[in-house]
Motif scaffolding. Structure first.
Motif, short mmCIF file in Angstrom:
data_model
loop_
_atom_site.label_atom_id
_atom_site.label_comp_id
_atom_site.label_asym_id
_atom_site.label_seq_id
_atom_site.Cartn_x
_atom_site.Cartn_y
_atom_site.Cartn_z
N SER A 1 -12.12 -53.78 12.06
CA SER A 1 -13.33 -52.59 12.14
C SER A 1 -12.74 -51.63 13.11
O SER A 1 -13.14 -50.41 12.89
N THR A 2 -11.80 -51.87 13.97
CA THR A 2 -11.13 -50.68 14.55
C THR A 2 -10.14 -49.73 13.85
O THR A 2 -10.22 -48.55 13.72
N ASN A 3 -9.36 -50.61 12.89
CA ASN A 3 -8.26 -49.85 12.15
C ASN A 3 -8.56 -49.41 11.02
O ASN A 3 -7.98 -48.54 10.36
N TYR A 4 -9.57 -50.22 10.11
CA TYR A 4 -9.92 -49.87 9.00
C TYR A 4 -11.57 -49.78 8.88
O TYR A 4 -12.39 -50.73 8.34
N PRO A 5 -12.25 -49.02 9.46
CA PRO A 5 -13.62 -48.71 9.72
C PRO A 5 -14.35 -48.85 8.56
O PRO A 5 -15.64 -49.37 8.48
N ASP B 1 -4.50 -64.83 6.30
CA ASP B 1 -4.09 -63.77 5.05
C ASP B 1 -5.61 -63.04 4.73
O ASP B 1 -6.48 -63.73 4.24
N VAL B 2 -5.49 -61.80 4.81
CA VAL B 2 -6.90 -60.96 4.75
C VAL B 2 -6.54 -59.95 3.68
O VAL B 2 -5.74 -59.08 3.81
N LYS B 3 -7.55 -59.98 2.75
CA LYS B 3 -7.56 -58.83 1.62
C LYS B 3 -8.82 -57.98 2.08
O LYS B 3 -9.96 -58.48 2.12
N LEU B 4 -8.66 -56.72 2.11
CA LEU B 4 -9.70 -55.62 2.45
C LEU B 4 -9.86 -54.78 0.87
O LEU B 4 -9.43 -54.90 0.21
N SER B 5 -11.23 -54.25 1.27
CA SER B 5 -11.57 -53.43 -0.03
C SER B 5 -10.97 -52.40 -0.36
O SER B 5 -10.94 -51.83 -1.17
N ASN B 6 -10.16 -51.83 0.62
CA ASN B 6 -9.19 -50.51 0.49
C ASN B 6 -7.84 -51.08 -0.21
O ASN B 6 -7.01 -50.25 -0.26
#
Length: 144
Positions: free
Chosen positions: A103-107, A122-127
């Protein structure tokens, strides 16, 4: 020596024959921890499929919901993989340190998938960024 080689060949053959042994199961056949997890966080979701995957060396369980979300559990019933490709992983299931970092680095990004083992997350983000955290929740890798 020939007996040892023959024994190893037999063990290998049996493991290959039993590989990818997937079988559908009922939710009541999941480990107790997995059942509690589902009843706690997903009691309103309808389950499309529950299955057990087993091999000579491991056993795991997959639960797929009708909306396409998926949770994988190890043989003890602890979650190992959370996939919520449409809505994002529910915040209460994400370790606080990972949630804060994202939330801090990829709000503007949602966490779509989180996979864990003994050593890392391992975390996959929507971006489309993929982050790897160690067991102390320090970032150890970032891929785009």
């Amino acid at each position: 020596m020939k007996k040892i080689v023959l024994l190893l060949v037999c063990v290998f053959a049996v493991s290959v024959a039993k590989a990818d042994n997937d079988k559908p199961i009922t939710v009541s056949q999941l480990p107790a921890k997995a059942q509690t997890f589902i009843n706690t966080y997903f009691k309103d979701q309808k389950i499309a499929l529950a299955k057990q995957e087993s091999d000579v060396f491991y056993k795991s369980y997959d639960v797929v919901f009708t909306n396409g979300d998926k949770v994988e559990f190890n043989k003890s019933g602890e979650w190992t993989d959370l996939q919520f490709m449409q809505t994002g992983v529910p915040a209460e299931l994400i370790p606080e340190a990972i949630r804060t970092y994202v939330s801090t680095n990829y709000p503007d990004a949602k966490i779509l998938k989180i996979e864990r083992d003994r050593k890392e997350y391992d975390v996959k983000l929507s971006n489309r960024w993929e982050l790897t955290f160690d067991s102390k929740f320090r970032v150890i890798d970032i891929d785009d």
